[in-house]
Design an enzyme around this catalytic site. Structure first.
Site, PDB file in Angstrom:
ATOM      1  CB  CYS A   2      82.718 -23.239  85.792  1.00 24.20           C
ATOM      2  SG  CYS A   2      83.399 -24.307  87.039  1.00 24.20           S
ATOM      3  NE  ARG A  27      80.333 -23.988  80.201  1.00 21.46           N
ATOM      4  CZ  ARG A  27      81.237 -23.472  79.381  1.00 21.46           C
ATOM      5  NH1 ARG A  27      80.864 -22.994  78.227  1.00 21.46           N
ATOM      6  NH2 ARG A  27      82.509 -23.445  79.674  1.00 21.46           N
ATOM      7  CD1 TRP A  74      81.096 -30.730  85.901  1.00 25.04           C
ATOM      8  CD2 TRP A  74      83.315 -30.489  85.879  1.00 25.04           C
ATOM      9  NE1 TRP A  74      81.642 -31.937  85.575  1.00 25.04           N
ATOM     10  CE2 TRP A  74      83.003 -31.820  85.561  1.00 25.04           C
ATOM     11  CE3 TRP A  74      84.638 -30.118  85.919  1.00 25.04           C
ATOM     12  CZ2 TRP A  74      83.973 -32.783  85.282  1.00 25.04           C
ATOM     13  CZ3 TRP A  74      85.605 -31.059  85.647  1.00 25.04           C
ATOM     14  CH2 TRP A  74      85.261 -32.376  85.337  1.00 25.04           C
ATOM     15  CG  ASN A  98      85.439 -22.297  83.466  1.00 26.51           C
ATOM     16  OD1 ASN A  98      85.708 -23.320  84.097  1.00 26.51           O
ATOM     17  ND2 ASN A  98      85.198 -22.305  82.177  1.00 26.51           N
ATOM     18  N   GLY A  99      88.131 -22.396  85.772  1.00 29.69           N
ATOM     19  CA  GLY A  99      89.550 -22.720  85.592  1.00 29.69           C
ATOM     20  C   GLY A  99      90.112 -23.261  86.896  1.00 29.69           C
ATOM     21  CD  GLU A 478      81.935 -42.199  70.459  1.00 29.00           C
ATOM     22  OE1 GLU A 478      83.051 -42.000  70.969  1.00 29.00           O
ATOM     23  OE2 GLU A 478      80.957 -41.477  70.698  1.00 29.00           O
ATOM     24  CE  LYS A 482      78.363 -40.655  72.835  1.00 29.09           C
ATOM     25  NZ  LYS A 482      79.733 -40.494  72.788  1.00 29.09           N
ATOM     26  CD  GLU A 485      79.730 -39.864  77.058  1.00 26.51           C
ATOM     27  OE1 GLU A 485      79.875 -40.017  75.849  1.00 26.51           O
ATOM     28  OE2 GLU A 485      80.091 -38.821  77.634  1.00 26.51           O
ATOM     29  CG  HIS A 501      97.239 -61.134  72.791  1.00 27.55           C
ATOM     30  ND1 HIS A 501      98.220 -62.079  72.582  1.00 27.55           N
ATOM     31  CD2 HIS A 501      96.726 -60.847  71.573  1.00 27.55           C
ATOM     32  CE1 HIS A 501      98.316 -62.333  71.290  1.00 27.55           C
ATOM     33  NE2 HIS A 501      97.427 -61.597  70.645  1.00 27.55           N
ATOM     34  CE  LYS A 601      78.332 -31.338  73.635  1.00 24.02           C
ATOM     35  NZ  LYS A 601      78.192 -32.729  73.143  1.00 24.02           N
TER      36      LYS A 601
HETATM   37  C1  AGP Z   1      81.739 -37.367  74.239  1.00 21.31           C
HETATM   38  O1  AGP Z   1      80.572 -38.202  74.350  1.00 21.31           O
HETATM   39  C2  AGP Z   1      82.260 -36.982  75.568  1.00 21.31           C
HETATM   40  N1  AGP Z   1      81.274 -36.207  76.229  1.00 21.31           N
HETATM   41  C3  AGP Z   1      83.645 -36.405  75.578  1.00 21.31           C
HETATM   42  O2  AGP Z   1      84.505 -37.501  75.423  1.00 21.31           O
HETATM   43  C4  AGP Z   1      84.031 -35.355  74.497  1.00 21.31           C
HETATM   44  O3  AGP Z   1      84.102 -35.974  73.242  1.00 21.31           O
HETATM   45  C5  AGP Z   1      85.433 -34.813  74.843  1.00 21.31           C
HETATM   46  O4  AGP Z   1      85.348 -34.168  76.091  1.00 21.31           O
HETATM   47  C6  AGP Z   1      85.983 -33.850  73.797  1.00 21.31           C
HETATM   48  O5  AGP Z   1      85.142 -32.721  73.706  1.00 21.31           O
HETATM   49  P1  AGP Z   1      85.322 -31.746  72.436  1.00 21.31           P
HETATM   50  O6  AGP Z   1      84.985 -32.553  71.217  1.00 21.31           O
HETATM   51  O7  AGP Z   1      84.353 -30.621  72.688  1.00 21.31           O
HETATM   52  O8  AGP Z   1      86.768 -31.294  72.431  1.00 21.31           O
END
Ligand code: AGP
Length: 606
Positions: A2, A27, A74, A98-99, A478, A482, A485, A501, A601
Site C-alpha cells: 500500500c 508499488r 494492495w 499500510n501493514g 530467475e 520473470k 510474474e 530425480h 514492487k
Molecule cells: C522481482 O521480479 C520480484 N518482483 C520480487 O521477487 C522482488 O525481487 C522481491 O519482492 C524482493 O524485493 P526487494 O528486492 O525490493 O527486497
C-alpha cells in the site's frame, strides 16, 4: 504494498495528493482513495481499480480542503472493493494504513460491543473506531498513543481529525513512513518516491515513533510520547529516470538501461587509475570474518544464490544463503565471525527488514546491498553498498538484479584479494573484464528480435521449465520467476542434474524447456541433461555463449548465443534473453507488464 500520502498546507491539496498517488502506482495496488477535511467535515472519495478511476470520481464529489490523506491499497484483509479501499473514516477521524493489524479481530469484537458499526472487512477500520473511542476521554496525542498501544502487528498510518483541522498525525511500526518539508506545507508519505515531486527534504520515522504535522512545523515523538529530533535528509533528484521515454513500458526501458547501469556501478566501485576496487569505509577487518550469510527475497534471493558460487570459488569463507521469510523464524546460531549481507532493491521488504533487525538485535555484522539508499534496510544496516541502478519502476526486477549481482561480485573480488585467495594478476584481469561487461551486455541485448520470434511458444505454453547448473541454476530460477510474474504461466527453474530425480516425468511432447548451458565447467553435463529432455519430446531453447565449437546435439528447437566472457560474468549475460523472453511473452498476452496482477514492487507486509 500500500502507498500513503498526506498533505497539510494553505492551498487546496486534492490534486497534489492525486499526483503523488500516481507516483506510487509502481508499488502495485487494487484500489485507491482520498479524504480531505473542510469546514469541519471529512470528505472521503474511494474507488476499486486504478487512480484514474478515482480521478473521475473526484470530479463528481467535493473534496476541497487544505488538509488531506490519500492511499493506494494492495489487499491483505478483505477483497479489493470500494468499501475496503482506504481511507476508512468515521465522523471524527479518517485513516490510511499500510501493514497488518494482527489482533484486529479481537479489537473489532470489543468495538462492536461498544456500538460501532463496521462497514468493511479490513483490519484498518478498527483503528478508526479505537482512536474515536479514546478521543472521547483524552486529548489528541494521548488518544493516539493509547490507540497505538493496543495494536499488534505492523502499521504506517496517516490520520486526519474533524476537531483538529490544523494537523495530520503519522505513526510507524514495521512499515516505512516518511515526512517531507515544503514551503508553508508539510507531507506524509510511505516512501520518498511519494514525496519527490513535492520536496527533496525528507525525514524518516523509526519503529514506534509518531509525528504531528502542521503546515509550518513537524513534531516527532518516541513510543513514550517524548519529543525527539529528526535529521532532515536532502534526496538526490533523479526524476529524469521516472518517465518511460519512448518505451512502451518501464520494464522495457529498464532492461535496455542495463549497460549504463553496469557501467555506472562499476565506475562507483572501481578505481580506473589503479585498476583496483574501492569498497570505501568497509567497517570490518576481513580477518574478523569467517562466515558470510546472504539473505533476500524473490529476485534478490536469486542474486544471493549466484554469489554463493563466486564466494566459494574465490574466498575461503563458509557461505550460506537463506530466504528472508525463512531465516527470520529459524533457530539461528549467531556467531560473531559471521557477516550478514541483505539484498533488497526497494530496501523496504518486510521479511528482509525483519531478518536484518533480528541480526542487529544479536549484535551481528550487517551489510545491506540496496538500490534505494534512503530505505529502511539501508538505514538499519551497519554498512550499505548501493547498486546505483536509478529508480526501478517495473514491478518485475531487471536492472536491479544485475546491479545486485554486480555489487556482490565486486565485493567477492575485493574480499578474495584481501584474504589472499587470488593472485594479483588474475585479480587485475577480472577487474579489466568487469570494466568491459557493459559492452557485452549491450551486444547481448541485440538478440532482441530472435528472442521475440521464439516468445510465442512460451506465451501459449501450459507450463515450461528452465534448467541450469552452477551459477546458471539460480539464473534458471530467475528466468522462471520473470516468466511467472509477467505472463502468469507456470514456469519452474530446476538444477539440470536433478531432472532425473522426478521432474523428468513432467516432460511431454512439445513442452518448452529452456536450457542454460554456457561453455563453463558444467557445459557437457548440462548438454547431456538437455538430451534427456529432448529424447522425451521437449521443445528445447538452448541458451549458450558464442564459441567456435558446435553444440554436439540434435533436435534442438532453437539456440541463442550470448556474448562470451570469463565464466564469472556469464550469469549477467544469460539473464538478458530471459528478461526479454518474459517481456515479449507478456506483451503477446496483452498483460499489464509494469504492474502484474497480485504483485507489489515493495512487499512491506509478511
Ligand atoms: C522481482 O521480479 C520480484 N518482483 C520480487 O521477487 C522482488 O525481487 C522481491 O519482492 C524482493 O524485493 P526487494 O528486492 O525490493 O527486497
Amino acid at each position: 504494498m500500500c502507498g500513503i500520502v498526506g498533505i497539510i498546507g494553505k492551498k487546496q491539496v486534492t490534486s497534489e495528493i492525486l499526483n503523488s498517488l500516481k507516483k506510487l502506482e509502481y508499488r502495485g495496488y487494487d484500489s485507491a482513495g482520498i479524504a480531505t477535511l473542510n469546514n469541519g467535515e471529512i470528505n472521503e472519495v474511494k474507488c476499486e481499480g486504478r487512480v484514474d478511476v478515482l480521478e473521475k470520481n473526484l470530479l463528481k464529489l467535493d473534496t476541497s480542503g487544505n488538509i488531506g490523506i490519500g492511499h493506494v491499497r494492495w489487499a491483505t484483509h478483505g477483497a479489493p472493493s470500494n468499501v475496503n479501499a482506504h481511507p476508512h473514516s468515521s465522523n471524527e477521524v479518517s485513516v490510511v494504513h499500510n501493514g497488518i493489524i494482527e489482533n484486529s479481530t479481537l479489537l473489532k469484537k470489543d468495538l462492536i460491543k461498544k456500538g460501532y458499526n463496521f462497514k468493511s472487512q479490513t483490519d484498518t477500520e478498527v483503528i478508526v473506531y479505537l482512536v474515536s473511542e479514546y478521543l472521547k476521554k483524552y486529548k489528541i496525542k494521548d488518544a493516539v498513543m493509547k490507540m497505538l498501544s493496543n495494536l499488534q502487528g505492523s502499521y504506517a498510518l496517516g490520520m486526519i481529525f474533524k476537531d483538529y483541522p490544523n494537523l495530520i498525525i503519522g505513526a510507524r511500526r514495521g512499515s516505512p513512513l516518511a515526512v517531507g518539508y515544503g514551503p508553508g506545507e508539510n507531507y506524509l508519505g510511505s516512501d520518498s518516491y511519494a514525496l519527490k515531486s513535492m520536496t527533496n527534504k525528507i525525514s524518516y520515522l523509526n519503529d514506534g515513533e509518531f509525528c504531528i504535522l502542521n503546515n509550518d512545523q513537524v513534531e516527532f515523538f518516541d513510543e513514550q510520547g517524548s519529543k525527539i529530533n529528526k535529521k532532515i535528509l536532502t534526496l538526490s533528484s533523479d526524476e529524469k529516470n521516472y518517465d518511460k521515454g519512448d518505451y512502451k513500458h518501464f520494464m522495457a526501458k529498464e532492461i535496455d538501461e542495463q549497460p549504463n547501469v553496469i557501467n555506472n556501478c562499476v565506475n562507483e566501485y572501481i578505481d580506473k587509475i589503479n585498476n583496483d576496487i574501492n569498497i570505501f569505509n568497509f567497517p570490518w577487518n576481513e580477518k574478523d570474518i569467517r562466515n558470510i550469510t546472504l539473505i533476500g527475497c524473490g529476485t534478490a534471493y536469486h542474486s544471493c544464490l549466484v554469489a554463493k558460487y563466486w564466494l566459494e570459488e574465490l574466498t575461503d569463507f563458509e557461505i550460506s544463503v537463506d530466504i528472508a521469510s525463512e531465516f527470520r523464524y529459524r533457530k539461528n546460531k549467531f556467531k560473531n565471525e559471521t557477516l550478514y549481507i541483505f539484498l533488497s532493491q526497494s530496501g523496504e521488504t518486510a521479511d528482509t527488514f525483519a531478518a536484518l533487525d533480528l541480526c542487529k538485535k544479536n549484535n551481528m555484522k550487517t551489510c545491506a546491498i540496496v538500490n534505494v539508499i534512503e530505505s529502511s534496510i539501508a538505514r538499519e544496516a551497519n554498512f550499505v553498498l548501493p547498486t546505483h541502478c536509478g529508480p526501478e519502476i517495473g514491478v518485475a526486477s531487471t536492472k536491479a538484479f544485475l546491479g545486485q549481482m554486480l555489487v556482490l561480485y565486486i565485493l567477492t573480488l575485493k574480499l578474495s584479494f584481501l584474504t589472499k585467495n587470488i593472485e594479483q594478476k588474475l585479480y587485475k584481469e577480472k577487474i579489466k573484464d568487469l570494466k568491459n561487461l557493459h559492452n557485452k551486455v549491450k551486444n547481448t541485448l541485440l538478440l532482441e528480435n530472435k528472442i521475440n520470434s521464439v516468445a510465442n511458444v512460451f506465451s501459449d505454453a501450459k507450463g515450461c521449465m528452465f534448467l541450469g547448473r552452477g551459477t546458471s541454476f539460480p539464473i534458471a530460477l530467475e528466468g522462471a520467476l520473470k516468466l511467472k510474474e509477467l505472463s502468469y504461466i507456470h514456469a519452474e527453474g530446476y538444477p539440470a542434474g536433478e531432472m532425473k530425480h522426478g521432474p523428468l516425468a513432467l516432460i511431454e511432447d512439445g513442452m518448452p524447456v529452456i536450457v542454460l548451458a554456457p561453455r563453463d565447467n558444467y557445459y557437457k553435463k548440462t548438454i547431456s541433461n538437455m538430451q534427456e529432455v529432448i529424447a522425451r519430446g521437449a521443445k528445447v531453447l538452448l541458451i549458450t555463449n558464442k564459441s567456435e565449437d558446435d553444440v554436439f546435439s540434435e533436435n534442438i528447437w532453437e539456440t541463442i548465443e550470448v556474448e562470451t566472457a570469463n565464466n564469472d560474468l556469464l550469469p549477467f549475460l544469460l539473464t538478458i534473453p530471459l528478461q526479454k523472453l518474459a517481456y515479449f511473452s507478456a506483451l503477446k498476452k496483452g498483460y499489464d507488464i509494469d504492474k502484474p496482477r497480485n504483485l507489489a514492487k515493495s512487499v512491506t507486509v509478511e
